[in-house]
Structure formats: C-alpha cells, structure tokens
Motif scaffolding. Structure first.
Motif, short mmCIF file in Angstrom:
data_model
loop_
_atom_site.label_atom_id
_atom_site.label_comp_id
_atom_site.label_asym_id
_atom_site.label_seq_id
_atom_site.Cartn_x
_atom_site.Cartn_y
_atom_site.Cartn_z
N GLY A 53 11.84 -7.07 3.68
CA GLY A 53 13.09 -6.35 3.31
C GLY A 53 14.03 -5.97 3.76
N GLU A 54 14.92 -5.47 3.39
CA GLU A 54 16.01 -4.76 4.74
C GLU A 54 15.27 -3.57 5.38
OE1 GLU A 54 18.84 -4.00 6.24
OE2 GLU A 54 18.92 -5.87 5.65
N GLU A 55 14.46 -2.89 4.15
CA GLU A 55 13.90 -1.20 4.83
C GLU A 55 12.72 -1.54 4.82
OE1 GLU A 55 15.58 1.60 2.45
OE2 GLU A 55 17.34 1.17 2.98
N THR A 56 11.93 -2.67 4.18
CA THR A 56 10.91 -2.68 3.97
C THR A 56 9.91 -4.01 3.79
OG1 THR A 56 10.66 -3.57 1.40
CG2 THR A 56 10.26 -1.27 1.89
N ILE A 57 8.51 -3.73 4.48
CA ILE A 57 7.42 -5.50 4.49
C ILE A 57 6.67 -4.88 3.73
CG2 ILE A 57 6.52 -4.15 7.05
CD1 ILE A 57 6.89 -7.30 7.60
N ILE A 58 6.34 -5.50 3.36
CA ILE A 58 5.28 -5.77 1.91
C ILE A 58 4.26 -6.27 2.23
CG2 ILE A 58 4.60 -6.26 -0.52
CD1 ILE A 58 7.33 -5.50 -1.00
N HIS A 59 3.36 -5.43 3.03
CA HIS A 59 1.66 -6.72 3.05
C HIS A 59 0.85 -7.32 1.73
CE1 HIS A 59 2.04 -4.37 7.00
NE2 HIS A 59 2.77 -5.90 7.23
N HIS A 60 0.58 -8.13 1.03
CA HIS A 60 -0.11 -8.22 -0.16
C HIS A 60 -1.57 -8.69 0.47
CE1 HIS A 60 4.46 -8.90 -1.83
NE2 HIS A 60 4.58 -9.28 -0.70
N GLY B 13 -5.77 -7.33 -3.65
CA GLY B 13 -4.64 -7.89 -4.56
C GLY B 13 -3.67 -6.87 -4.31
N THR B 14 -3.70 -5.29 -4.01
CA THR B 14 -2.39 -4.52 -3.74
C THR B 14 -1.13 -5.12 -3.22
OG1 THR B 14 -3.19 -3.26 -2.40
CG2 THR B 14 -3.56 -2.65 -4.24
N ALA B 15 -0.02 -4.68 -2.98
CA ALA B 15 0.66 -4.80 -2.29
C ALA B 15 1.25 -3.51 -1.34
CB ALA B 15 2.41 -4.66 -3.11
N GLN B 16 1.54 -3.89 0.28
CA GLN B 16 1.34 -2.42 1.06
C GLN B 16 2.15 -2.57 1.31
OE1 GLN B 16 -1.78 0.53 1.16
NE2 GLN B 16 -2.47 -0.53 -0.39
N VAL B 17 2.88 -1.71 0.85
CA VAL B 17 4.54 -1.09 1.24
C VAL B 17 4.63 -0.29 2.36
CG1 VAL B 17 6.82 -0.86 0.67
CG2 VAL B 17 5.12 -1.40 -1.38
N ARG B 18 5.48 -0.80 3.67
CA ARG B 18 5.67 -0.30 5.11
C ARG B 18 7.25 -0.51 4.94
NH1 ARG B 18 1.07 1.05 3.36
NH2 ARG B 18 -0.85 0.32 4.61
N TYR B 19 7.74 1.06 5.38
CA TYR B 19 9.13 1.23 5.41
C TYR B 19 9.16 0.70 7.12
CZ TYR B 19 9.66 3.10 1.13
OH TYR B 19 10.35 3.76 -0.46
N HIS B 20 10.20 0.20 7.25
CA HIS B 20 10.37 -0.49 9.29
C HIS B 20 11.22 0.01 9.68
CE1 HIS B 20 13.05 -3.99 8.62
NE2 HIS B 20 12.02 -4.08 7.16
N ILE C 288 -9.40 0.84 9.80
CA ILE C 288 -8.43 -0.20 8.88
C ILE C 288 -8.76 -1.55 9.76
CG2 ILE C 288 -6.71 -0.43 7.48
CD1 ILE C 288 -6.21 2.73 8.04
N ALA C 289 -8.53 -2.37 8.19
CA ALA C 289 -8.97 -3.81 8.65
C ALA C 289 -8.04 -4.38 7.07
CB ALA C 289 -10.19 -5.06 8.92
N TYR C 290 -7.19 -5.47 7.19
CA TYR C 290 -7.58 -6.26 6.18
C TYR C 290 -5.97 -7.05 6.42
CZ TYR C 290 -2.03 -3.30 5.97
OH TYR C 290 -0.80 -2.74 6.40
N ALA C 291 -5.24 -8.44 5.63
CA ALA C 291 -5.01 -9.11 5.45
C ALA C 291 -4.51 -10.24 4.88
CB ALA C 291 -5.56 -10.49 6.60
#
Length: 143
Positions: A82-89, A100-107, A73-76
């Motif tokens: 956010g309070e509960e999430t970090i979003i990788h654009h 072009g997607t927003a990869q949502v990750r709960y942290h 897996i490779a992307y950037a």
C-alpha cells in the motif's frame, strides 16, 4: 506511489530495534544482527532474522519447544503493498500464533535502504514499535 516492484529482491538486515514512545531505543539482540528478507515478483515474501551470535545451548520448555524461538524470527507468505504499508500475509511461521495473520509493516524506501516498522504495541516496558532496517543486496555483492 509505492509499488510491489520497488520491493522485489533480497534485503540484508542491518538493524533490529524496539522504539519506545518515551524515546528509548532497545536492541534486544545487540548491535550485530543477521537476516534476509526476500520479496518475489510473484508476490511472495520470506523473512528470517536473528541475533548474529547465538548461543549453542538450547533450553527446553515444558512443552519441548526451544527458548530460542524469541531469538529467531521466520515466516513467509504472500504480500501486498500500500502507499504507507506492506502487509505480510503469513502462511508459514516459526510462531504458530502468526499463521493466518496479516503482519502490517509501515515502510520507508529510499534507494537501497528499506525501513519497516510495526504498528505500536503495548509491552511490559511501555508502548513501542519494532523497527527493522534493511539494505538491498546487489548481484555484484553475492559470493
């Protein structure tokens, strides 16, 4: 409250697992994984991860792409916290469908450990989330 500054740095992958709603845990790459996740102070991220031991043989599909893509897996791109999430654009990716997607990750961030978890998805095996556990890399640990 979570702030981008809390994430800035280099993180080494410790674990990559599929967590199913029924309690099953699957490690598709085995117990040994390799990878790094970088968050910059300028607001960009880059992630590269794979099984620690990859086969040198590569099977080619009809379209000429490698079957290894699912083992790496490779992307950037930019990130937002956010309070509960970090979003990788995603601006660049090994997977064209991620562009072009927003990869949502709960942290969950505790000291030098960062746990990222995807939102649940439905797979052939049932409803599951992908969980990644990272360890912060300190300057004193670099070769």
């Amino acid at each position: 409250m979570a702030q981008a500054a809390n994430f800035v740095g280099t993180w080494k992958l410790l674990d990559y697992a599929f967590l199913y709603d029924d309690g099953r845990v699957e490690r598709p790459w085995g117990e040994e994984v390799a990878g790094y996740l970088l968050y910059s102070a300028e607001g960009y991220m880059s992630g590269n991860l794979s099984a620690a031991r990859q086969s040198r043989s590569v099977e080619r599909g009809r379209d000429g792409t490698s079957s290894r893509r699912r083992d790496y897996i490779a992307y950037a791109g930019p990130y937002t916290v956010g309070e509960e999430t970090i979003i990788h654009h995603v601006e660049v990716s090994l997977f064209p469908n991620w562009l072009g997607t927003a990869q949502v990750r709960y942290h969950t961030l505790e000291g030098d450990k960062l746990v990222l978890r995807t939102p649940p998805v439905l797979s052939d095996e049932g409803r599951m989330a992908v969980q990644l556990i990272w360890q912060r890399v300190r300057a004193s640990e670099v070769l």
